[in-house]
Write a protein that holds these residues in place. Sequence first.
Motif, PDB file in Angstrom:
ATOM      1  N   SER A   1       0.220  49.642 -12.182  1.00 49.17           N
ATOM      2  CA  SER A   1       0.279  48.872 -10.931  1.00 49.17           C
ATOM      3  C   SER A   1       0.474  49.748  -9.701  1.00 49.17           C
ATOM      4  O   SER A   1       0.509  49.239  -8.572  1.00 49.17           O
ATOM      5  CB  SER A   1       1.428  47.853 -10.997  1.00 49.17           C
ATOM      6  N   VAL A   2       0.603  51.055  -9.912  1.00 49.66           N
ATOM      7  CA  VAL A   2       0.928  51.970  -8.821  1.00 49.66           C
ATOM      8  C   VAL A   2      -0.256  52.887  -8.521  1.00 49.66           C
ATOM      9  O   VAL A   2      -0.810  53.520  -9.416  1.00 49.66           O
ATOM     10  CB  VAL A   2       2.159  52.834  -9.158  1.00 49.66           C
ATOM     11  N   VAL A   3      -0.619  52.933  -7.242  1.00 51.27           N
ATOM     12  CA  VAL A   3      -1.597  53.929  -6.777  1.00 51.27           C
ATOM     13  C   VAL A   3      -0.973  54.647  -5.592  1.00 51.27           C
ATOM     14  O   VAL A   3      -0.090  54.109  -4.920  1.00 51.27           O
ATOM     15  CB  VAL A   3      -2.942  53.285  -6.363  1.00 51.27           C
ATOM     16  N   PHE A   4      -1.416  55.850  -5.333  1.00 52.03           N
ATOM     17  CA  PHE A   4      -0.876  56.633  -4.230  1.00 52.03           C
ATOM     18  C   PHE A   4      -1.902  56.672  -3.095  1.00 52.03           C
ATOM     19  O   PHE A   4      -3.067  57.005  -3.303  1.00 52.03           O
ATOM     20  CB  PHE A   4      -0.482  58.029  -4.710  1.00 52.03           C
ATOM     21  N   GLY A   5      -1.429  56.288  -1.911  1.00 53.81           N
ATOM     22  CA  GLY A   5      -2.311  56.084  -0.779  1.00 53.81           C
ATOM     23  C   GLY A   5      -3.049  57.324  -0.306  1.00 53.81           C
ATOM     24  O   GLY A   5      -2.524  58.435  -0.363  1.00 53.81           O
ATOM     25  N   LYS A   6      -4.255  57.079   0.206  1.00 53.09           N
ATOM     26  CA  LYS A   6      -5.037  58.136   0.843  1.00 53.09           C
ATOM     27  C   LYS A   6      -4.774  58.156   2.348  1.00 53.09           C
ATOM     28  O   LYS A   6      -5.201  59.063   3.047  1.00 53.09           O
ATOM     29  CB  LYS A   6      -6.529  57.917   0.567  1.00 53.09           C
ATOM     30  N   GLY A   7      -4.053  57.114   2.814  1.00 52.67           N
ATOM     31  CA  GLY A   7      -3.743  56.989   4.240  1.00 52.67           C
ATOM     32  C   GLY A   7      -4.622  55.946   4.900  1.00 52.67           C
ATOM     33  O   GLY A   7      -5.847  55.991   4.749  1.00 52.67           O
ATOM     34  N   GLY A   8      -3.994  54.981   5.604  1.00 51.21           N
ATOM     35  CA  GLY A   8      -4.755  53.982   6.337  1.00 51.21           C
ATOM     36  C   GLY A   8      -4.917  52.652   5.629  1.00 51.21           C
ATOM     37  O   GLY A   8      -5.411  51.692   6.232  1.00 51.21           O
ATOM     38  N   GLU A   9      -4.518  52.551   4.365  1.00 52.00           N
ATOM     39  CA  GLU A   9      -4.649  51.283   3.658  1.00 52.00           C
ATOM     40  C   GLU A   9      -3.701  50.230   4.247  1.00 52.00           C
ATOM     41  O   GLU A   9      -2.541  50.514   4.525  1.00 52.00           O
ATOM     42  CB  GLU A   9      -4.326  51.434   2.162  1.00 52.00           C
ATOM     43  N   LYS A  10      -4.201  49.016   4.439  1.00 50.37           N
ATOM     44  CA  LYS A  10      -3.371  47.904   4.905  1.00 50.37           C
ATOM     45  C   LYS A  10      -2.690  47.271   3.692  1.00 50.37           C
ATOM     46  O   LYS A  10      -3.359  46.865   2.738  1.00 50.37           O
ATOM     47  CB  LYS A  10      -4.229  46.867   5.640  1.00 50.37           C
ATOM     48  N   VAL A  11      -1.359  47.171   3.759  1.00 54.38           N
ATOM     49  CA  VAL A  11      -0.588  46.667   2.626  1.00 54.38           C
ATOM     50  C   VAL A  11       0.173  45.419   3.066  1.00 54.38           C
ATOM     51  O   VAL A  11       1.073  45.481   3.901  1.00 54.38           O
ATOM     52  CB  VAL A  11       0.402  47.735   2.105  1.00 54.38           C
ATOM     53  N   VAL A  12      -0.213  44.275   2.509  1.00 58.14           N
ATOM     54  CA  VAL A  12       0.409  42.986   2.849  1.00 58.14           C
ATOM     55  C   VAL A  12       1.339  42.560   1.720  1.00 58.14           C
ATOM     56  O   VAL A  12       0.942  42.513   0.550  1.00 58.14           O
ATOM     57  CB  VAL A  12      -0.653  41.894   3.079  1.00 58.14           C
ATOM     58  N   THR A  13       2.600  42.274   2.090  1.00 56.90           N
ATOM     59  CA  THR A  13       3.590  41.804   1.125  1.00 56.90           C
ATOM     60  C   THR A  13       3.808  40.317   1.333  1.00 56.90           C
ATOM     61  O   THR A  13       4.192  39.879   2.423  1.00 56.90           O
ATOM     62  CB  THR A  13       4.926  42.545   1.289  1.00 56.90           C
ATOM     63  N   LEU A  14       3.535  39.521   0.297  1.00 59.67           N
ATOM     64  CA  LEU A  14       3.670  38.073   0.373  1.00 59.67           C
ATOM     65  C   LEU A  14       5.001  37.618  -0.215  1.00 59.67           C
ATOM     66  O   LEU A  14       5.527  38.230  -1.136  1.00 59.67           O
ATOM     67  CB  LEU A  14       2.528  37.382  -0.377  1.00 59.67           C
ATOM     68  N   GLN A  15       5.522  36.528   0.323  1.00 61.12           N
ATOM     69  CA  GLN A  15       6.696  35.870  -0.235  1.00 61.12           C
ATOM     70  C   GLN A  15       6.466  34.372  -0.189  1.00 61.12           C
ATOM     71  O   GLN A  15       5.592  33.885   0.533  1.00 61.12           O
ATOM     72  CB  GLN A  15       7.968  36.246   0.531  1.00 61.12           C
ATOM     73  N   SER A  16       7.272  33.636  -0.957  1.00 55.73           N
ATOM     74  CA  SER A  16       7.153  32.185  -0.997  1.00 55.73           C
ATOM     75  C   SER A  16       8.311  31.535  -0.261  1.00 55.73           C
ATOM     76  O   SER A  16       9.458  31.977  -0.375  1.00 55.73           O
ATOM     77  CB  SER A  16       7.117  31.692  -2.452  1.00 55.73           C
ATOM     78  N   GLY A  17       8.012  30.506   0.497  1.00 57.75           N
ATOM     79  CA  GLY A  17       9.035  29.747   1.201  1.00 57.75           C
ATOM     80  C   GLY A  17       8.765  28.268   1.041  1.00 57.75           C
ATOM     81  O   GLY A  17       7.869  27.848   0.287  1.00 57.75           O
ATOM     82  N   ALA A  18       9.520  27.440   1.749  1.00 58.14           N
ATOM     83  CA  ALA A  18       9.375  25.991   1.649  1.00 58.14           C
ATOM     84  C   ALA A  18       7.969  25.545   2.045  1.00 58.14           C
ATOM     85  O   ALA A  18       7.446  24.553   1.531  1.00 58.14           O
ATOM     86  CB  ALA A  18      10.416  25.310   2.525  1.00 58.14           C
ATOM     87  N   ALA A  19       7.357  26.272   2.970  1.00 58.21           N
ATOM     88  CA  ALA A  19       6.019  25.910   3.456  1.00 58.21           C
ATOM     89  C   ALA A  19       4.905  26.612   2.683  1.00 58.21           C
ATOM     90  O   ALA A  19       3.732  26.517   3.054  1.00 58.21           O
ATOM     91  CB  ALA A  19       5.909  26.235   4.936  1.00 58.21           C
ATOM     92  N   GLY A  20       5.257  27.338   1.635  1.00 62.11           N
ATOM     93  CA  GLY A  20       4.257  28.061   0.852  1.00 62.11           C
ATOM     94  C   GLY A  20       4.372  29.564   1.047  1.00 62.11           C
ATOM     95  O   GLY A  20       5.392  30.061   1.519  1.00 62.11           O
ATOM     96  N   GLN A  21       3.321  30.280   0.690  1.00 60.50           N
ATOM     97  CA  GLN A  21       3.354  31.737   0.816  1.00 60.50           C
ATOM     98  C   GLN A  21       3.188  32.160   2.273  1.00 60.50           C
ATOM     99  O   GLN A  21       2.495  31.518   3.048  1.00 60.50           O
ATOM    100  CB  GLN A  21       2.251  32.372  -0.031  1.00 60.50           C
ATOM    101  N   PHE A  22       3.851  33.268   2.597  1.00 61.55           N
ATOM    102  CA  PHE A  22       3.711  33.824   3.938  1.00 61.55           C
ATOM    103  C   PHE A  22       3.790  35.346   3.842  1.00 61.55           C
ATOM    104  O   PHE A  22       4.302  35.902   2.864  1.00 61.55           O
ATOM    105  CB  PHE A  22       4.803  33.297   4.878  1.00 61.55           C
TER     106      PHE A  22
END
Length: 216
Positions: free
Chosen positions: A27-48
């Motif tokens: 599950s782990v890769v090492f960045g080349k630089g510039g990759e956009k990394v979005v971290t999602l979480q769940s809340g009462a209104a759904g994922q954000f």
Amino acid sequence: MKRVTANDFDFTGAPLFRKTATIPVASVVFGKGGEKVVTLQSGAAGQFAETINIAQLGDAIVTRSAGDSYIPKKFSNNFEINPGNSNEYRSKNFGRAIFQEEDFVIMAPWGEDQTIAAGGVVFQSLVGDSPEVYGNQGHSFEADYAREAADGALLPLTLPLKTQLQWANDKGEIVHLSDIRARAVYAREMVTDEKKSAEVFSEIIRVADIAILLLK
């Protein structure tokens, strides 16, 4: 939403926790630089989107599911290949946490705002030369961390609060008893029509109060 900083908290009397979760090497890769990394979480209104980062050269990028990744801070300092299983990394992270009953925003040490839902924690990592403070979502923290007693004994946060209460009482851990009480108060407030569940949390609060009083 309430904004907090590390200076708003005194971790001196906060309970100690240790991260026990592992990460598959695949599950782990090492960045080349510039990759956009979005971290999602769940809340009462759904994922954000909790955070959006841009990877630097050499950053470890961990993918949890499609579209949901994160960059663990100081990966090489905080993770190592598990000697018992070369297909996974194990964490070195441990620190103190303060339970939060309200949503909050905190600026993480890596320069991004974290939006943490009620039931999460403010965590002071004690890995490395100096402590770092950041937020952890409640469900992620409970899945990844265990309570740590003064004698080094660990108890996973995935176990029922009643089991955690007995463990903390047996260990004479006032700080963990106080944390368990806070979690039970919050959980009782979240119960809507399940009277039996509310009564269970009320009993945990009552026993915790007695245990804390006796240990002081």
